[in-house]
Design an enzyme around this catalytic site. Structure first.
Site, PDB file in Angstrom:
ATOM      1  N   PRO A   1      -1.770  -7.443  10.706  1.00 48.39           N
ATOM      2  CA  PRO A   1      -2.193  -8.833  10.479  1.00 48.39           C
ATOM      3  C   PRO A   1      -3.124  -9.332  11.576  1.00 48.39           C
ATOM      4  O   PRO A   1      -3.333  -8.650  12.572  1.00 48.39           O
ATOM      5  CB  PRO A   1      -0.866  -9.603  10.518  1.00 48.39           C
ATOM      6  CG  PRO A   1       0.036  -8.775  11.361  1.00 48.39           C
ATOM      7  CD  PRO A   1      -0.375  -7.342  11.141  1.00 48.39           C
TER       8      PRO A   1
ATOM      9  N   CYS B   1      -5.809  -9.710   3.003  1.00 45.21           N
ATOM     10  CA  CYS B   1      -6.815  -8.847   3.638  1.00 45.21           C
ATOM     11  C   CYS B   1      -8.208  -9.434   3.844  1.00 45.21           C
ATOM     12  O   CYS B   1      -8.792  -9.230   4.893  1.00 45.21           O
ATOM     13  CB  CYS B   1      -6.900  -7.539   2.874  1.00 45.21           C
ATOM     14  SG  CYS B   1      -5.368  -6.595   3.052  1.00 45.21           S
TER      15      CYS B   1
ATOM     16  N   LEU C   1      -7.483   0.120  -2.855  1.00 49.26           N
ATOM     17  CA  LEU C   1      -6.842  -0.446  -4.053  1.00 49.26           C
ATOM     18  C   LEU C   1      -6.762  -1.963  -3.947  1.00 49.26           C
ATOM     19  O   LEU C   1      -6.708  -2.523  -2.852  1.00 49.26           O
ATOM     20  CB  LEU C   1      -5.446   0.148  -4.262  1.00 49.26           C
ATOM     21  CG  LEU C   1      -4.318  -0.157  -3.268  1.00 49.26           C
ATOM     22  CD1 LEU C   1      -3.730  -1.540  -3.440  1.00 49.26           C
ATOM     23  CD2 LEU C   1      -3.234   0.879  -3.399  1.00 49.26           C
ATOM     24  N   ALA C   2      -6.781  -2.608  -5.112  1.00 51.43           N
ATOM     25  CA  ALA C   2      -6.567  -4.053  -5.166  1.00 51.43           C
ATOM     26  C   ALA C   2      -5.203  -4.290  -5.808  1.00 51.43           C
ATOM     27  O   ALA C   2      -4.803  -3.545  -6.713  1.00 51.43           O
ATOM     28  CB  ALA C   2      -7.666  -4.718  -5.985  1.00 51.43           C
TER      29      ALA C   2
ATOM     30  N   VAL D   1       0.832  -1.205   0.000  1.00 49.22           N
ATOM     31  CA  VAL D   1       0.000   0.000   0.000  1.00 49.22           C
ATOM     32  C   VAL D   1       0.868   1.257   0.000  1.00 49.22           C
ATOM     33  O   VAL D   1       0.710   2.141  -0.846  1.00 49.22           O
ATOM     34  CB  VAL D   1      -0.958  -0.007   1.218  1.00 49.22           C
ATOM     35  CG1 VAL D   1      -1.607   1.351   1.409  1.00 49.22           C
ATOM     36  CG2 VAL D   1      -2.025  -1.058   1.007  1.00 49.22           C
TER      37      VAL D   1
END
Ligand code: NAD
Ligand code: UGA
Length: 468
Positions: A89, A272, A159-160, A12
């Protein structure tokens, strides 16, 4: 001119800051990380992540108004606006293990900002966080008596991977949450002004802090739910002779439903979806919403079922034994156009087949290095082969696990000729045309479609549909 800092130079932090630097040439953007090797890679020609279009943006901005550094203290001190995009995480220990977000990196960052700041700053949550994390951030930053004012803003990232640059350059929306106070509104406006350089104002959505934080978890939960929904239906299609692609098309043409995210697969992966749903489930449990928690938990359970179902279909189809059989796994990344193997369903299949004592050969155009690292000790039992044709040579079966276009471009007639017979192809992404594969000689097992089988006796799941 603003000094923008991003803490966390990952999937990211790197791409988002590169696009901000590209679109806002008057701002100075610095990305810092505690991992020196990651920063060195960002400074080199071998970027630490693969993302289409990223290299061009980096080349256009690096050492002009985009800089990478390990000197967190210095750059925190100089920054006006700090984006925090460290990893969050799932917690693997203690209370909430397996569900709650592990916020240790996040809190370390907050304390680091406090320690190194000698002026007021806007701190932007870019990482995905549980609702009300901003409250904890504010308490750490503002109650320690530093005398400086910190405004915390939520700006979750949508975003992907694989389309990160395109998603950043033309987002469906940018979401910014802040407190409805004079300084909260000023902070929100500062972030709006950054995005307004290239994003139309009607796509910049503002909200209260808690809505912004929650919306990120909900967006991922809804997307993952669609994948689990169509995967659940794929199981029913296999029993009934229906074709999941036809069903998805018929259903998705209803504009109220829409056609995207209805591709049946071996399961969703990535760092994610599962983590964010688990986080949502944990939040619901925390607030005593047991039924709500169970509802969302089933999205993950369905995903795990789909992966298990795929492997068990392979085993039963191949005469209930894979021991000693060479199996070529096409794909290690959790989706195409990325090198990321975090929580990849492909590696789940790989682990299960190694357990079955198959001779597993893994091929992927970008992700073999990360796959090796993700598999750890198990990697010793896996052959890593960059060329898919070589991976398939001598194999009893191919399983398509990532929808890389290069796998669709192979000459499967030629591949079939090099394989052990009968040759099986399990298409975990419905990437290939089953009929041409069948005509080339393969016994074909797509997801959610009738198998095409040369040996009359082979049927999946006791289906009653006729042989081709
Ligand atoms: P990542 O693991 O690729 O990157 C995180 C980076 O933060 C690592 O390089 C790590 O070394 C660094 N870091 C950790 N603690 C630090 C500290 N105290 N100081 C400086 N650096 C530190 O993770 P990512 O995929 O970029 O995800 C980051 C966040 O963004 C997560 O919360 C994730 O849920 C969210 N997110 C990810 C994606 C995606 O596509 N990967 C998309 C949207 C949102
Ligand atoms: C997802 C979201 O799409 C992003 O908006 C979000 O920002 C990001 O998570 C995040 O928070 O990290 P990403 O995981 O990179 O992005 O990739 P997706 O395209 O969403 O795919 C996720 C998984 O679902 C992949 O394994 C993919 O193969 C699978 N998938 C997706 C399907 O199996 N079928 C589909 O129809 C779509």
């Amino acid at each position: 001119m603003a000094n923008i800092l991003c803490i966390g130079a990952g999937y990211v932090g790197g791409p988002t800051m590169a696009v901000i630097a590209q679109k806002c040439p008057e701002h100075r953007v610095v990305v810092v990380d505690v991992r020196p090797e990651r920063i060195a890679a960002w400074q080199s020609d071998q970027l630490p992540i693969y993302e289409p279009g990223l290299e061009e943006v980096i080349r256009a901005t690096r050492n002009k108004n985009l800089f990478f550094s390990t000197d967190v203290d210095r750059h925190v001190a100089q920054a006006d606006i700090i984006f925090v995009s460290v990893n969050t995480p799932t917690k693997s220990f203690g209370q909430g293990a397996g569900k709650a977000a592990d916020l240790q990196y996040w809190e370390q960052t907050a304390r680091h900002i406090l320690r190194c700041s000698a002026s007021p700053k806007i701190v932007v949550e870019k990482s995905t966080l549980p609702v009300r994390t901003a409250e904890a951030m504010e308490r750490i930053l503002n109650t320690a008596g530093s005398g400086h004012c910190f405004d915390v803003v939520s700006n979750p990232e949508f975003l992907a991977e694989g389309t990160a640059i395109r998603d950043m350059q033309a987002p469906d929306r940018v979401l910014i949450g802040a407190h409805d106070t004079p300084s909260g509104r000023r902070a929100m406006q500062a972030i709006v002004e950054i995005y307004a350089h290239w994003v139309p104002l009607d796509r910049i959505v503002t909200a209260n802090l808690w809505s912004a934080e929650l919306s990120k978890l909900v967006a991922n939960a809804f997307l993952a739910q669609r994948v689990s929904s169509i995967n659940a239906i794929s199981a029913l299609c296999e029993k009934t002779g229906a074709d999941v692609t036809e069903v998805a098309r018929a259903v998705g043409l209803d504009r109220r439903i829409g056609s995207r995210f209805l591709n049946a697969s071996v399961g969703f992966g990535g760092s994610c979806f599962k983590k964010d749903i688990k986080n949502l489930v944990y939040l619901c449990e925390h607030y005593g919403l047991v039924e709500v928690a169970e509802y969302w938990d089933h999205v993950v359970k369905m995903n795990e079922y789909q992966g298990r179902r795929f492997v068990s279909n392979m085993v039963s189809t191949m005469f209930n034994t894979l021991a000693g059989k060479r199996i070529a796994l096409f794909g290690a990344a959790y989706k195409a156009h990325t090198d990321d193997t975090r929580d990849s369903p492909a590696l789940g299949v790989c682990r299960a087949l190694v357990e079955e004592r198959a001779e597993v050969v893994l091929t992927d155009p970008r992700a073999l290095e990360n796959a090796r690292a993700s598999l750890g000790a198990l990697a010793e039992n896996v052959v890593f082969e960059p060329d898919p044709s070589a991976a398939a040579c001598g194999a009893h079966a191919i399983a398509i696990l990532t929808e890389w276009p290069c796998f669709a471009e192979l000459d499967y007639q030629a591949v079939y000729a090099t394989m052990a017979k009968p040759a099986f192809l399990f298409d975990g992404r419905n990437l290939l045309d089953p009929r041409s594969l069948y005509d080339a000689g393969f016994n074909v097992y797509p997801i959610g479609k009738p198998p095409l089988v040369h040996m009359g006796e082979q049927r999946r799941g006791g289906g009653t549909f006729p042989a081709p």
